[in-house]
Design an enzyme around this catalytic site. Structure first.
Site, mmCIF file in Angstrom:
data_model
loop_
_atom_site.group_PDB
_atom_site.id
_atom_site.type_symbol
_atom_site.label_atom_id
_atom_site.label_comp_id
_atom_site.label_asym_id
_atom_site.label_seq_id
_atom_site.Cartn_x
_atom_site.Cartn_y
_atom_site.Cartn_z
ATOM 1 C CG ASP A 245 -2.035 1.004 1.136
ATOM 2 O OD1 ASP A 245 -2.339 1.446 0.014
ATOM 3 O OD2 ASP A 245 -2.628 1.339 2.176
ATOM 4 C CG HIS B 147 -4.475 10.846 2.351
ATOM 5 N ND1 HIS B 147 -5.537 10.846 3.240
ATOM 6 C CD2 HIS B 147 -3.624 9.855 2.780
ATOM 7 C CE1 HIS B 147 -5.349 9.901 4.161
ATOM 8 N NE2 HIS B 147 -4.195 9.296 3.889
ATOM 9 C CD GLU C 97 -6.557 4.461 4.645
ATOM 10 O OE1 GLU C 97 -6.055 5.030 5.625
ATOM 11 O OE2 GLU C 97 -5.925 3.687 3.895
ATOM 12 C CD GLU D 247 -5.632 2.721 -0.257
ATOM 13 O OE1 GLU D 247 -4.813 2.115 -0.981
ATOM 14 O OE2 GLU D 247 -5.536 2.778 0.987
ATOM 15 C CG ASP E 124 -6.003 -0.444 3.220
ATOM 16 O OD1 ASP E 124 -6.204 -1.613 3.568
ATOM 17 O OD2 ASP E 124 -4.947 0.168 3.481
ATOM 18 N NE ARG F 24 -8.182 6.611 9.446
ATOM 19 C CZ ARG F 24 -7.407 6.533 8.387
ATOM 20 N NH1 ARG F 24 -6.146 6.169 8.521
ATOM 21 N NH2 ARG F 24 -7.868 6.817 7.179
ATOM 22 C CD GLN G 99 -3.050 4.054 11.002
ATOM 23 O OE1 GLN G 99 -4.189 3.819 10.599
ATOM 24 N NE2 GLN G 99 -2.169 4.711 10.276
ATOM 25 C CE LYS H 42 -3.976 1.097 6.402
ATOM 26 N NZ LYS H 42 -4.872 2.109 5.824
ATOM 27 C CB THR I 283 -7.534 -4.789 1.967
ATOM 28 O OG1 THR I 283 -6.704 -4.358 3.044
ATOM 29 C CG2 THR I 283 -7.364 -3.850 0.782
ATOM 30 C CD GLU J 210 -7.858 12.834 3.815
ATOM 31 O OE1 GLU J 210 -7.338 13.686 3.062
ATOM 32 O OE2 GLU J 210 -8.117 11.669 3.459
#
Length: 417
Positions: A128, A135, A201, A203, A236, A240, A243, A256, A260, A367
């Site tokens: 990844d 971002h 996320e 992607e 993905d 948070r 993490q 993570k 996915t 975000e």
């Protein structure tokens, strides 16, 4: 403009200009096999493998009888082009080979509502990247301030990390809210329990292809496109709060690897070619091993919608575009292998979260809520994370030309709290 003998509605996801590959099964034939989407049908390539009679594929028909795309991915770019040309010819309105053969057509054409989709390839390794300037800047401002938003290395190399291939799943697979350690209060000891800051996320990712190089032999930038088979859209999933506590000093781990999600259909680079746009202007100029002038980013419209459990309404929370990526796929692949790392057909390389310059184009809840400081409107009320009882999180992608919609497809993750 090419037209197929297969009925393709005007708003179809799968006109003849697309022809993405996937792996499917049916109740009647549960074995996994390769198909190509056209209109509301799937063309079963295992039933027409004998029709690939071109100079390159006549002796490689076995790749179309395989249970994954890995063997096809492992052929050359010229083989891929011949396969696409053959499929386009067979499905064109003026070609009678399948169209007028009732028996073969009944064997090879499967209604999409009868298929179950599977992972398109056996994914050996998954990487990844972190290649969206917007971002990376947003996250940096949140955690380090405007003066130190980007780390010193960010504009010199495509930053990435190795993910967990075993938890890459096909669209629609339930993803459980993970358990783990968190530290919600800095002055208190860590706690154990379910993640409370689950995030998506937005992607895209590409599958590596081409004959593999030996360990120690990098893929050079001018040959990188020979090793990029096609693309999928990706979510993905990210925990948070887990993490935040675990990532120092080695980066994300359990936060993570919980799941996915990728879309089931792989859109080839040949299908994407008409939608190439100029690459992001890079300053400073990249090192020579990363420099290429040909356009290799694409005008792909991306949309994220969240549908809470028990609701029939999907809430669009983000609209972004793949063209916002700072580092190209060629650069990602060249950098990944410059050390001599060997790639294998079916390896998956992801873009990282795709955010644009406007708040409406941010590609994560981190975000959109600006680290939980503002709500993200949903029909169930403002949210600062993916809701605990969410039903589905859709990632839609589409490319539209002047005369044809090339495709629309989505990646849907179903939550299991």
């Amino acid at each position: 403009m090419a037209v197929s003998w297969v009925t393709v509605e005007k708003e179809s996801h799968f006109p003849i200009q697309n022809l993405p590959y996937g792996v499917f099964s049916t109740d009647a034939e549960p074995e996994h096999r390769i198909g190509v989407a056209i209109g509301s049908q799937v063309l079963d390539l295992s039933k027409i493998a004998h029709l690939f009679t071109g100079p390159l594929l006549a002796h490689n028909q076995d790749v179309f009888r395989a249970s994954t795309l890995n063997k096809l991915m492992g052929l050359t770019k010229a083989h891929w082009a011949e396969a696409r040309a053959t499929l386009t010819t067979l499905l064109s309105a003026d070609n009678p080979t399948i169209r007028d053969d009732d028996y073969l057509r009944s064997l090879a054409m499967v209604s999409m509502d009868k298929v179950k989709m599977h992972l398109p390839a056996a994914i050996g390794d998954y990487t990844d990247f972190y290649s969206s300037l917007d971002h990376a800047t947003n996250v940096g401002i949140m955690f380090r301030g405007k003066e130190n938003a980007l780390m010193p290395n960010w504009k010199y190399l495509p930053v990435g990390y190795h993910g967990r291939a075993s938890s890459v799943v096909v669209s629609g697979t339930p993803v459980r809210r993970p358990l783990g350690q968190t530290k919600p209060v800095d002055t208190e000891p860590p706690k154990f329990g379910p993640c409370r800051l689950m995030d998506f996320e937005l992607e895209m990712a590409f599958f590596v292809g081409g004959p593999p190089k030996d360990l120690g032999n990098p893929i050079k930038i001018d040959e990188a496109d020979e090793h990029i088979f096609g693309m999928v859209v990706m979510n993905d999933w990210s925990a948070r709060d887990i993490q935040k506590w675990e990532y120092v000093p080695l980066g994300p781990f359990g936060a993570k690897n919980l799941g996915t999600s990728i879309s089931p259909w792989v859109v080839t680079m040949e299908a994407l070619k008409p939608f190439a746009v100029p690459n992001y202007v890079q300053d400073p100029a990249p090192f020579p091993y990363l420099k290429h002038d040909d356009p290799y980013t694409f005008d792909v419209h991306l949309e994220v919608a969240i549908q809470p459990a028990g609701s029939s309404t999907s809430n669009v929370v983000s609209q972004s575009n793949f063209k916002y990526m700072y580092w190209t796929m060629k650069q990602q692949l060249a950098h990944h292998t410059i050390t001599g790392c060997n790639m294998r057909p079916g390896d998956l390389l992801a873009s990282g979260t795709i955010s644009g310059p406007e708040p409406s184009s941010f590609g994560s809840m981190l975000e959109l809520s600006w680290r939980g400081s503002k709500p993200v409107p949903l029909t169930e009320g403002g949210r600062k994370e993916v809701p605990a009882g969410w039903r589905q999180c859709y990632h839609d992608w589409s490319v539209q030309g002047e005369r044809v919609r090339c495709w629309v497809w989505f990646c849907a993750g179903r939550g299991a709290a």
